[in-house]
Design a protein around this motif. Structure first.
Motif, PDB file in Angstrom:
ATOM      1  N   GLY A 150       0.823  -1.219   0.016  1.00 16.08           N
ATOM      2  CA  GLY A 150      -0.046  -0.011   0.056  1.00 16.08           C
ATOM      3  C   GLY A 150       0.846   1.339  -0.107  1.00 16.08           C
ATOM      4  N   LEU A 151       2.246   1.107  -0.074  1.00 16.05           N
ATOM      5  CA  LEU A 151       2.982   2.271  -0.182  1.00 16.05           C
ATOM      6  C   LEU A 151       2.637   3.589  -0.931  1.00 16.05           C
ATOM      7  CD1 LEU A 151       5.326   3.680   1.436  1.00 16.05           C
ATOM      8  CD2 LEU A 151       7.023   2.669  -0.310  1.00 16.05           C
ATOM      9  N   SER A 152       2.497   2.941  -2.267  1.00  9.12           N
ATOM     10  CA  SER A 152       2.132   3.885  -3.536  1.00  9.12           C
ATOM     11  C   SER A 152       0.634   4.633  -3.143  1.00  9.12           C
ATOM     12  CB  SER A 152       2.179   3.396  -4.880  1.00  9.12           C
ATOM     13  OG  SER A 152       1.445   2.201  -4.964  1.00  9.12           O
ATOM     14  N   TYR A 153      -0.160   4.197  -2.391  1.00  7.93           N
ATOM     15  CA  TYR A 153      -1.342   4.731  -1.971  1.00  7.93           C
ATOM     16  C   TYR A 153      -1.186   5.511  -0.821  1.00  7.93           C
ATOM     17  CZ  TYR A 153      -6.376   4.722  -0.732  1.00  7.93           C
ATOM     18  OH  TYR A 153      -7.759   5.134  -0.149  1.00  7.93           O
ATOM     19  N   LEU A 154      -0.678   5.111   0.217  1.00  8.74           N
ATOM     20  CA  LEU A 154      -0.431   5.702   1.638  1.00  8.74           C
ATOM     21  C   LEU A 154       0.377   6.700   1.490  1.00  8.74           C
ATOM     22  CD1 LEU A 154      -0.740   2.679   3.872  1.00  8.74           C
ATOM     23  CD2 LEU A 154      -2.665   4.249   3.607  1.00  8.74           C
ATOM     24  N   LEU A 155       1.664   6.727   0.986  1.00 12.87           N
ATOM     25  CA  LEU A 155       2.465   7.835   0.978  1.00 12.87           C
ATOM     26  C   LEU A 155       2.330   9.290   0.372  1.00 12.87           C
ATOM     27  CD1 LEU A 155       5.167   8.576   2.194  1.00 12.87           C
ATOM     28  CD2 LEU A 155       6.384   7.770   0.102  1.00 12.87           C
ATOM     29  N   ARG A 157      -0.679  10.412  -0.328  1.00 11.44           N
ATOM     30  CA  ARG A 157      -1.891  10.971   0.748  1.00 11.44           C
ATOM     31  C   ARG A 157      -1.346  11.471   1.896  1.00 11.44           C
ATOM     32  NH1 ARG A 157      -3.909   7.359  -2.631  1.00 11.44           N
ATOM     33  NH2 ARG A 157      -6.233   7.640  -3.393  1.00 11.44           N
ATOM     34  N   ALA A 158      -0.201  10.953   2.271  1.00 16.22           N
ATOM     35  CA  ALA A 158       0.282  11.695   3.626  1.00 16.22           C
ATOM     36  C   ALA A 158       1.171  12.988   3.520  1.00 16.22           C
ATOM     37  CB  ALA A 158       1.157  10.545   4.472  1.00 16.22           C
ATOM     38  N   ILE A 159       1.904  12.784   2.427  1.00 14.44           N
ATOM     39  CA  ILE A 159       2.865  13.843   1.869  1.00 14.44           C
ATOM     40  C   ILE A 159       2.880  14.553   0.590  1.00 14.44           C
ATOM     41  CG2 ILE A 159       4.373  13.038   3.676  1.00 14.44           C
ATOM     42  CD1 ILE A 159       6.157  11.941   1.215  1.00 14.44           C
ATOM     43  N   GLY A 160       2.041  14.126  -0.212  1.00 16.62           N
ATOM     44  CA  GLY A 160       1.761  14.915  -1.701  1.00 16.62           C
ATOM     45  C   GLY A 160       2.505  13.875  -2.478  1.00 16.62           C
ATOM     46  N   SER A 161       1.891  13.630  -4.024  1.00 19.09           N
ATOM     47  CA  SER A 161       2.468  13.008  -4.839  1.00 19.09           C
ATOM     48  C   SER A 161       3.900  13.165  -5.205  1.00 19.09           C
ATOM     49  CB  SER A 161       1.599  12.983  -6.055  1.00 19.09           C
ATOM     50  OG  SER A 161       1.650  14.396  -6.585  1.00 19.09           O
ATOM     51  N   SER A 162       4.246  14.538  -5.336  1.00 21.58           N
ATOM     52  CA  SER A 162       5.513  14.846  -5.721  1.00 21.58           C
ATOM     53  C   SER A 162       6.863  14.389  -4.863  1.00 21.58           C
ATOM     54  CB  SER A 162       5.613  16.428  -6.170  1.00 21.58           C
ATOM     55  OG  SER A 162       7.144  16.669  -6.482  1.00 21.58           O
ATOM     56  N   ARG A 163       6.423  14.802  -3.700  1.00 18.69           N
ATOM     57  CA  ARG A 163       7.366  14.233  -2.716  1.00 18.69           C
ATOM     58  C   ARG A 163       7.578  12.705  -2.575  1.00 18.69           C
ATOM     59  NH1 ARG A 163       5.120  18.785   1.028  1.00 18.69           N
ATOM     60  NH2 ARG A 163       7.075  20.458   0.953  1.00 18.69           N
ATOM     61  N   ALA A 164       6.333  12.048  -2.552  1.00 14.13           N
ATOM     62  CA  ALA A 164       6.296  10.776  -2.281  1.00 14.13           C
ATOM     63  C   ALA A 164       6.940  10.081  -3.802  1.00 14.13           C
ATOM     64  CB  ALA A 164       4.854  10.085  -2.476  1.00 14.13           C
ATOM     65  N   ALA A 165       6.828  10.778  -4.970  1.00 13.55           N
ATOM     66  CA  ALA A 165       7.619  10.193  -6.016  1.00 13.55           C
ATOM     67  C   ALA A 165       9.171  10.373  -5.746  1.00 13.55           C
ATOM     68  CB  ALA A 165       7.072  10.914  -7.345  1.00 13.55           C
ATOM     69  N   ALA A 177      13.652  14.759  11.129  1.00  8.31           N
ATOM     70  CA  ALA A 177      13.161  16.132  11.068  1.00  8.31           C
ATOM     71  C   ALA A 177      12.661  16.548   9.806  1.00  8.31           C
ATOM     72  CB  ALA A 177      14.408  16.865  11.226  1.00  8.31           C
ATOM     73  N   GLU A 178      13.099  15.948   8.794  1.00  7.48           N
ATOM     74  CA  GLU A 178      12.623  16.149   7.436  1.00  7.48           C
ATOM     75  C   GLU A 178      11.094  15.634   7.218  1.00  7.48           C
ATOM     76  OE1 GLU A 178      13.322  15.786   2.391  1.00  7.48           O
ATOM     77  OE2 GLU A 178      14.759  15.014   3.852  1.00  7.48           O
ATOM     78  N   ALA A 179      10.848  14.447   7.851  1.00  9.13           N
ATOM     79  CA  ALA A 179       9.726  13.924   7.957  1.00  9.13           C
ATOM     80  C   ALA A 179       8.744  14.630   8.576  1.00  9.13           C
ATOM     81  CB  ALA A 179       9.805  12.462   8.703  1.00  9.13           C
ATOM     82  N   ALA A 180       9.071  15.499   9.648  1.00  5.05           N
ATOM     83  CA  ALA A 180       8.359  16.087  10.357  1.00  5.05           C
ATOM     84  C   ALA A 180       7.809  17.382   9.450  1.00  5.05           C
ATOM     85  CB  ALA A 180       8.768  16.669  11.630  1.00  5.05           C
ATOM     86  N   ALA A 181       8.768  17.954   8.591  1.00  2.00           N
ATOM     87  CA  ALA A 181       8.598  19.225   8.150  1.00  2.00           C
ATOM     88  C   ALA A 181       7.767  19.193   6.877  1.00  2.00           C
ATOM     89  CB  ALA A 181      10.044  19.729   7.579  1.00  2.00           C
ATOM     90  N   ILE A 182       7.530  17.634   6.305  1.00  2.00           N
ATOM     91  CA  ILE A 182       6.546  17.632   5.314  1.00  2.00           C
ATOM     92  C   ILE A 182       5.302  16.680   5.602  1.00  2.00           C
ATOM     93  CG2 ILE A 182       8.658  17.473   3.535  1.00  2.00           C
ATOM     94  CD1 ILE A 182       8.371  14.572   3.452  1.00  2.00           C
TER      95      ILE A 182
END
Length: 267
Positions: A150-155, A157-165, A177-182
């Motif tokens: 489910g990673l390509s579904y959940l990620l 939705r959590a951080i946006g498609s561009s960041r996930a890609a 720290a970066e995970a919190a920022a996004i």
């Protein structure tokens, strides 16, 4: 030795993946009891919140690469291909079970969450990270796709498609720290304060009514698949009316505020 430990702190259950020498990897002798424990906890009406964490210095390192993955149950007479399919279904079921739990689940990410470990964290409702934690979509690093469990579904939705890609295609580590920022995690805390921080969040949740909390979890998840805003608002409204009309929680909240005391919701 149990590879999955459960500790009760009042109405909070702390579930710990307990194979630290393998960074709590997703071997079947860990994942099968983990799935079964999740099912049991979902039916435990004394548990209001579940916290998921890992023993030692890792949250979960994903696929077990030691070659000692434990045995898949109920595979007598099956070929390798069918066993592989059953194994995939087992791991998929864990992600679905986490999301279907009646109780909110808080991921207390105490260290690396890699591959399937990142998926476990994403399946939780709230993520809190220790300073030493980091995240990696590891499939691409292993010559495979980064899409699993489910990673390509959940990620996205959590951080946006561009960041996930970018994270999935580069296979790079994402520090806490970066995970919190996004927005992947809600906050980062010192390593020795992680569990206490998760317990504080759990306490903030358990003071509210059970149907209010459970319906909020459900509608948050349903929003990811809503076909339209209008459709989702209708579903939200039905849930709100259900609690408003069938309980005295709203009246209790008003009285409690007037009396300057915490509300006592009896649902």
């Amino acid at each position: 030795m149990s590879f999955v430990e459960v500790e009760r702190r009042g109405d909070v259950a702390i579930v710990t993946l307990n194979r630290p020498e393998r960074m709590n990897s997703m071997a079947f002798d860990v994942m099968v009891p983990f799935r079964d424990e999740l099912r049991r906890l979902s039916d435990d009406n004394e548990v209001r919140v579940v916290i998921l964490t890992g023993a030692g210095r890792g949250f979960c390192s994903g696929a077990d690469q030691s070659g000692e993955r434990g045995g898949m149950p109920n595979t007598d007479g099956l070929t390798g291909v069918t066993i592989a399919l059953r194994a995939m279904e087992l791991l998929d079921d864990i992600i679905v079970t986490l999301r279907r739990l009646h109780q909110p689940v808080i991921a207390a990410v105490n260290g690396p969450a890699i591959g399937g470990g990142l998926c476990l964290a994403l399946a939780c409702d709230i993520r809190v990270a220790a300073e030493s934690a980091y995240f990696r979509a590891a499939g691409i690093n292993n010559g495979l796709t980064a899409s699993e469990l489910g990673l390509s579904y959940l990620l996205p939705r959590a951080i946006g498609s561009s960041r996930a890609a970018e994270i999935m295609l580069t296979g790079r580590d994402l520090p806490a720290a970066e995970a919190a920022a996004i927005g992947l995690v809600s906050r980062v805390v010192p390593d020795d304060q992680l569990l206490e921080s998760a317990l504080e969040t759990a306490a903030d949740i358990t003071r509210w009514s059970r149907p209010g909390v459970e319906l909020t979890k459900r509608t948050l998840q349903d929003s990811l698949d809503a076909a339209s805003l209008e459709q989702h608002m209708h579903a939200e409204g039905v849930g709100q009316l259900l609690v408003r009309l069938l309980t005295k929680n709203f009246e209790e909240a008003i009285v409690a505020r007037k009396e300057k005391r915490p509300p006592e919701f009896r649902d």
